[in-house]
Design a protein around this motif. Structure first.
Motif, PDB file in Angstrom:
ATOM      1  N   HIS A   1       0.704  -1.076  -0.116  1.00 51.75           N
ATOM      2  CA  HIS A   1      -0.211   0.020   0.476  1.00 51.75           C
ATOM      3  C   HIS A   1       0.747   1.312  -0.507  1.00 51.75           C
ATOM      4  CE1 HIS A   1       0.973   0.604   3.802  1.00 51.75           C
ATOM      5  NE2 HIS A   1       0.715  -0.719   4.734  1.00 51.75           N
ATOM      6  N   THR A   2       0.448   2.551  -0.704  1.00 49.59           N
ATOM      7  CA  THR A   2       0.990   3.788  -0.069  1.00 49.59           C
ATOM      8  C   THR A   2       0.836   4.252   0.968  1.00 49.59           C
ATOM      9  OG1 THR A   2      -0.866   5.230  -0.347  1.00 49.59           O
ATOM     10  CG2 THR A   2      -0.009   4.472  -2.544  1.00 49.59           C
ATOM     11  N   THR A   3       1.769   5.697   0.908  1.00 48.68           N
ATOM     12  CA  THR A   3       2.998   5.525   2.675  1.00 48.68           C
ATOM     13  C   THR A   3       0.916   6.455   3.084  1.00 48.68           C
ATOM     14  OG1 THR A   3       4.692   6.387   1.887  1.00 48.68           O
ATOM     15  CG2 THR A   3       2.995   7.982   3.926  1.00 48.68           C
ATOM     16  N   LEU A   4       0.148   6.714   1.445  1.00 46.52           N
ATOM     17  CA  LEU A   4      -1.381   7.390   2.655  1.00 46.52           C
ATOM     18  C   LEU A   4      -2.080   6.128   3.768  1.00 46.52           C
ATOM     19  CD1 LEU A   4      -2.488   9.746  -0.454  1.00 46.52           C
ATOM     20  CD2 LEU A   4      -1.571  10.493   1.748  1.00 46.52           C
ATOM     21  N   GLY A   5      -2.034   4.918   2.667  1.00 45.59           N
ATOM     22  CA  GLY A   5      -2.903   4.180   2.781  1.00 45.59           C
ATOM     23  C   GLY A   5      -3.747   3.430   2.533  1.00 45.59           C
ATOM     24  N   PHE A   6      -4.135   2.527   2.555  1.00 42.22           N
ATOM     25  CA  PHE A   6      -6.026   2.391   1.924  1.00 42.22           C
ATOM     26  C   PHE A   6      -7.040   3.029   2.253  1.00 42.22           C
ATOM     27  CE2 PHE A   6      -4.189  -2.254   2.040  1.00 42.22           C
ATOM     28  CZ  PHE A   6      -3.540  -2.717   0.978  1.00 42.22           C
ATOM     29  N   TYR A   7      -8.119   3.679   1.337  1.00 43.23           N
ATOM     30  CA  TYR A   7      -8.706   4.052   1.503  1.00 43.23           C
ATOM     31  C   TYR A   7      -9.729   4.215   2.712  1.00 43.23           C
ATOM     32  CZ  TYR A   7     -12.232   7.474   0.123  1.00 43.23           C
ATOM     33  OH  TYR A   7     -13.463   8.616   0.026  1.00 43.23           O
ATOM     34  N   GLU A   8     -10.057   2.371   2.087  1.00 42.30           N
ATOM     35  CA  GLU A   8     -11.229   2.775   3.629  1.00 42.30           C
ATOM     36  C   GLU A   8     -10.574   2.226   4.697  1.00 42.30           C
ATOM     37  OE1 GLU A   8      -9.362  -1.553   1.492  1.00 42.30           O
ATOM     38  OE2 GLU A   8     -10.085   0.375   0.853  1.00 42.30           O
ATOM     39  N   ASP A   9      -9.266   2.354   4.658  1.00 39.22           N
ATOM     40  CA  ASP A   9      -8.356   2.758   6.621  1.00 39.22           C
ATOM     41  C   ASP A   9      -8.672   4.347   6.496  1.00 39.22           C
ATOM     42  OD1 ASP A   9      -7.997  -0.200   6.220  1.00 39.22           O
ATOM     43  OD2 ASP A   9      -6.229  -0.174   5.837  1.00 39.22           O
ATOM     44  N   ILE A  10      -7.726   4.941   5.675  1.00 41.32           N
ATOM     45  CA  ILE A  10      -8.025   6.433   5.980  1.00 41.32           C
ATOM     46  C   ILE A  10      -9.817   6.746   6.145  1.00 41.32           C
ATOM     47  CG2 ILE A  10      -7.469   8.570   4.717  1.00 41.32           C
ATOM     48  CD1 ILE A  10      -5.718   6.992   2.594  1.00 41.32           C
ATOM     49  N   GLN A  11     -10.288   6.261   5.818  1.00 41.91           N
ATOM     50  CA  GLN A  11     -12.084   6.576   5.765  1.00 41.91           C
ATOM     51  C   GLN A  11     -12.665   6.690   7.808  1.00 41.91           C
ATOM     52  OE1 GLN A  11     -14.017   4.385   3.024  1.00 41.91           O
ATOM     53  NE2 GLN A  11     -15.118   6.111   2.521  1.00 41.91           N
ATOM     54  N   ALA A  12     -11.637   5.275   8.069  1.00 39.71           N
ATOM     55  CA  ALA A  12     -12.346   4.746   9.202  1.00 39.71           C
ATOM     56  C   ALA A  12     -10.939   4.688  10.844  1.00 39.71           C
ATOM     57  CB  ALA A  12     -11.749   3.161   9.455  1.00 39.71           C
ATOM     58  N   MET A  13      -9.788   6.094   9.665  1.00 39.84           N
ATOM     59  CA  MET A  13      -8.958   6.658  10.744  1.00 39.84           C
ATOM     60  C   MET A  13      -9.748   7.725  12.512  1.00 39.84           C
ATOM     61  SD  MET A  13      -6.051   8.022   8.682  1.00 39.84           S
ATOM     62  CE  MET A  13      -4.405   6.605   8.553  1.00 39.84           C
ATOM     63  N   PRO A  14     -11.175   8.024  12.125  1.00 42.56           N
ATOM     64  CA  PRO A  14     -11.754   9.126  12.860  1.00 42.56           C
ATOM     65  C   PRO A  14     -11.924   7.782  14.231  1.00 42.56           C
ATOM     66  CG  PRO A  14     -12.219   9.722  11.115  1.00 42.56           C
ATOM     67  CD  PRO A  14     -11.254   8.700  10.910  1.00 42.56           C
ATOM     68  N   GLU A  15     -12.228   6.614  14.203  1.00 38.82           N
ATOM     69  CA  GLU A  15     -12.212   6.140  14.720  1.00 38.82           C
ATOM     70  C   GLU A  15     -11.445   5.220  15.984  1.00 38.82           C
ATOM     71  OE1 GLU A  15     -15.273   6.047  16.165  1.00 38.82           O
ATOM     72  OE2 GLU A  15     -16.104   6.862  14.230  1.00 38.82           O
ATOM     73  N   ALA A  16     -10.044   5.786  15.852  1.00 39.98           N
ATOM     74  CA  ALA A  16      -8.851   4.900  15.924  1.00 39.98           C
ATOM     75  C   ALA A  16      -7.987   5.447  17.339  1.00 39.98           C
ATOM     76  CB  ALA A  16      -7.323   4.364  14.481  1.00 39.98           C
ATOM     77  N   TYR A  17      -8.721   6.598  17.406  1.00 42.25           N
ATOM     78  CA  TYR A  17      -8.356   7.463  18.578  1.00 42.25           C
ATOM     79  C   TYR A  17      -7.389   6.764  19.603  1.00 42.25           C
ATOM     80  CZ  TYR A  17      -7.238  10.830  22.739  1.00 42.25           C
ATOM     81  OH  TYR A  17      -6.612  11.678  23.974  1.00 42.25           O
ATOM     82  N   ALA A  18      -7.804   5.840  20.212  1.00 43.55           N
ATOM     83  CA  ALA A  18      -6.837   4.755  21.280  1.00 43.55           C
ATOM     84  C   ALA A  18      -5.376   4.243  20.765  1.00 43.55           C
ATOM     85  CB  ALA A  18      -7.727   3.740  21.319  1.00 43.55           C
ATOM     86  N   TYR A  19      -5.870   3.644  19.217  1.00 45.51           N
ATOM     87  CA  TYR A  19      -4.607   3.225  18.421  1.00 45.51           C
ATOM     88  C   TYR A  19      -3.609   4.381  18.268  1.00 45.51           C
ATOM     89  CZ  TYR A  19      -1.709   1.137  14.972  1.00 45.51           C
ATOM     90  OH  TYR A  19      -0.805   0.392  13.505  1.00 45.51           O
ATOM     91  N   SER A  20      -3.823   5.715  18.128  1.00 43.58           N
ATOM     92  CA  SER A  20      -3.030   6.141  18.270  1.00 43.58           C
ATOM     93  C   SER A  20      -1.437   6.617  18.331  1.00 43.58           C
ATOM     94  CB  SER A  20      -3.696   7.891  17.337  1.00 43.58           C
ATOM     95  OG  SER A  20      -4.104   8.227  18.360  1.00 43.58           O
ATOM     96  N   ARG A  21      -2.864   6.840  20.010  1.00 39.40           N
ATOM     97  CA  ARG A  21      -1.965   6.542  20.800  1.00 39.40           C
ATOM     98  C   ARG A  21      -1.092   5.983  21.536  1.00 39.40           C
ATOM     99  NH1 ARG A  21      -1.217  11.505  21.925  1.00 39.40           N
ATOM    100  NH2 ARG A  21      -0.044  11.086  24.081  1.00 39.40           N
ATOM    101  N   SER A  22      -1.534   4.339  21.379  1.00 38.19           N
ATOM    102  CA  SER A  22      -0.437   3.045  20.916  1.00 38.19           C
ATOM    103  C   SER A  22       0.743   3.566  20.095  1.00 38.19           C
ATOM    104  CB  SER A  22      -1.226   2.233  20.950  1.00 38.19           C
ATOM    105  OG  SER A  22      -1.938   2.012  19.986  1.00 38.19           O
ATOM    106  N   PHE A  23       0.791   4.243  18.968  1.00 38.92           N
ATOM    107  CA  PHE A  23       1.221   4.244  17.486  1.00 38.92           C
ATOM    108  C   PHE A  23       2.578   5.457  18.086  1.00 38.92           C
ATOM    109  CE2 PHE A  23       3.065   5.950  13.398  1.00 38.92           C
ATOM    110  CZ  PHE A  23       3.510   4.744  13.159  1.00 38.92           C
ATOM    111  N   PHE A  24       2.190   6.515  19.056  1.00 37.20           N
ATOM    112  CA  PHE A  24       3.466   6.885  19.141  1.00 37.20           C
ATOM    113  C   PHE A  24       4.134   6.285  20.622  1.00 37.20           C
ATOM    114  CE2 PHE A  24       4.065  10.362  22.652  1.00 37.20           C
ATOM    115  CZ  PHE A  24       4.989  11.582  22.384  1.00 37.20           C
ATOM    116  N   GLU A  25       3.097   5.965  21.395  1.00 38.85           N
ATOM    117  CA  GLU A  25       4.634   5.254  22.255  1.00 38.85           C
ATOM    118  C   GLU A  25       5.197   4.036  22.010  1.00 38.85           C
ATOM    119  OE1 GLU A  25       4.302   5.341  25.503  1.00 38.85           O
ATOM    120  OE2 GLU A  25       3.171   6.974  25.180  1.00 38.85           O
ATOM    121  N   ARG A  26       5.199   3.488  20.544  1.00 40.54           N
ATOM    122  CA  ARG A  26       5.182   2.198  19.679  1.00 40.54           C
ATOM    123  C   ARG A  26       6.467   2.877  19.280  1.00 40.54           C
ATOM    124  NH1 ARG A  26       1.983  -1.742  16.122  1.00 40.54           N
ATOM    125  NH2 ARG A  26       1.100  -1.610  18.037  1.00 40.54           N
ATOM    126  N   TRP A  27       6.296   3.575  18.187  1.00 42.73           N
ATOM    127  CA  TRP A  27       7.180   3.982  17.284  1.00 42.73           C
ATOM    128  C   TRP A  27       8.013   5.218  17.522  1.00 42.73           C
ATOM    129  CZ3 TRP A  27       8.698   0.292  14.812  1.00 42.73           C
ATOM    130  CH2 TRP A  27       7.672  -0.758  15.335  1.00 42.73           C
TER     131      TRP A  27
END
Length: 447
Positions: free
Chosen positions: A183-209
């Motif tokens: 996939h491109t760096t932008l990501g799959f379109y359906e995943d971009i559409q679902a991003m607003p619901e991934a707040y908790a995951y975003s916090r773990s992404f920060f801690e992880r990387w």
């Protein structure tokens, strides 16, 4: 973000090299320290009175997006890193930097993310404190996260108007079946559409990387080194997270030629891309260096194919390579923008003939040497400012993971021998490794 435009620009930079017995490819002194927490700090004193460049490389990109439904987060998180902290709420960092006149931005690739600032040395103390604060203490609420997710979706829609995004999506999705490079760096379109619901995951992404042992600083320009390092140790020293160790899915071997076509709904020029699977970049093997030379040799402005298709018969508007080194096995690609659909057979035949002749042992040592000489001096001419210097060092460190990656890669390029181009073409530029993409505009028309 990762687009074919980025590939073109950095693919050209990746070709830079020094000739054997020539002066060192990187001409400036480099100082490197690693803090106890693993943060690597690289400084390059550079005669630029009153100016400094400050680059932060985080070795996380779309290759690290292994969870289903979570593509595009490396790029999305680049946006979130500007959302502020408790000490410096959203907007305050930008206001402070603006008072000094800093140029400030960021970009994301398949393999790493870079944050860069360029401006007056007078603001360096403030910049160190601001950068350390956001990398240690980034803070944002869910409403802000949702708003930015919609902005990223808007960015996708804007880029969707460019044929290269559709081409890249289809090419990667055809060439890769398991690795996140599919996939491109932008990501799959359906995943971009679902991003607003991934707040908790975003916090773990920060801690992880976003950890000190996964980050390198590159500072070039006019500064007092001892004062700078004192500031860095003070503000970055308490940063104490550790990078996650998450396996990247391996791509299964390709065994036969693959093809994919894109029908573009509006008028544009036809396009053709040939892409072969090639090994991961490494500083201890010659593959990345060989491909850097190979790109110019096959389709550069001195190549017979370029002279025939672009200058002579004028069948092709532009001809180039999308290669730049990757951390994992990726693609070596050639791409042509055709002047008309009728030019496609002749273009395919000319490219195929060039590859077949090289694989059969027909190679011009004098042209290989000339390419190496030209790209060495092109590099030196593009190291005119602290921003140029820090940017080049940061790019190669992001790929190879070591502060001296640029210099070592260029040394490898300088060692490439003509017969290595032959053996590489014979082994990798074969149909079983090949994916062919064609783009045809509406009614085969022109813009």
């Amino acid at each position: 973000m990762r687009t074919f435009l980025l590939l073109l620009v950095m693919g050209a930079a990746a070709s830079s090299a020094a000739q054997p017995n020539a002066p060192a490819a990187f001409p400036y002194p480099v100082k490197t320290d690693t803090l106890p927490n693993g943060l690597t700090v690289v400084r390059v004193p550079f005669h630029s009175p009153g100016l400094v460049a400050y680059y932060t490389v985080v070795r996380v990109g779309s290759r690290n997006e292994v969870e289903p439904g979570k593509t595009g987060f490396a790029h999305f998180f680049e946006h979130m890193m500007f959302k502020g902290t408790k000490k410096h709420p959203e907007g305050e960092r930008e206001r402070i930097l603006a008072t000094y006149g800093f140029d400030d931005n960021a970009f994301t690739t398949d393999d790493f993310t870079v944050y860069h600032s360029y401006g007056p040395t007078a603001g360096l103390d403030a910049l160190v404190e601001l950068e350390a604060d956001r990398f240690r203490n980034l803070e944002y609420a869910e409403p802000s996260f949702r708003t930015e997710a919609l902005a990223v979706l808007g960015e996708y829609h804007k880029n969707e108007a460019n044929p290269w995004l559709r081409m890249e999506e289809r090419l990667l999705g055809t060439a890769f079946k398991a690795h996140p490079y599919r996939h491109t760096t932008l990501g799959f379109y359906e995943d971009i559409q679902a991003m607003p619901e991934a707040y908790a995951y975003s916090r773990s992404f920060f801690e992880r990387w976003y950890t000190p042992d996964n980050t390198l600083l590159f500072i070039a320009g006019d500064f007092n080194d001892s004062e700078l390092m004192a500031d860095v140790r003070e503000h970055y020293g308490p940063w104490n997270r550790k990078v996650a160790r998450i396996p990247i899915p391996a791509e299964p071997p390709q065994t036969e030629k693959r093809t994919v076509s894109v029908e573009w709904p509006s008028s544009t020029l036809p396009r053709q891309v040939l892409a072969w699977h090639t090994p991961a970049a490494s500083l201890t093997t010659p593959g990345a260096a060989i491909q850097a030379v190979l790109a110019d040799y096959l389709v550069g402005s001195t190549s017979p194919v370029y002279k025939e298709l672009v200058l002579g018969k004028q069948l092709v508007e532009s001809l180039g390579s999308g290669f730049y080194p990757h951390r994992d096995p990726s693609l070596f690609s050639l791409h042509a923008t055709l002047k008309a659909e009728e030019s496609r057979p002749a273009t395919e035949a000319a490219l195929a003939q060039a590859i077949q002749e090289l694989a059969a042992g027909k190679v011009d040592p004098a042209r290989v040497k000339a390419i190496q000489s030209n790209i060495r001096y092109s590099l030196l001419m593009n190291l005119e400012t602290p921003n140029d210097v820090a940017g080049q060092l940061a790019w190669y460190a992001g790929i190879f993971g070591t502060p001296d990656a640029l210099s070592r890669h260029l040394q490898n390029v300088a060692r490439v021998q003509p017969e290595q181009l032959v053996s590489f073409a014979k082994r990798y530029l074969v149909d079983s490794q090949l994916t062919v993409l064609t783009l045809t505009p509406a009614a085969g028309g022109k813009p």
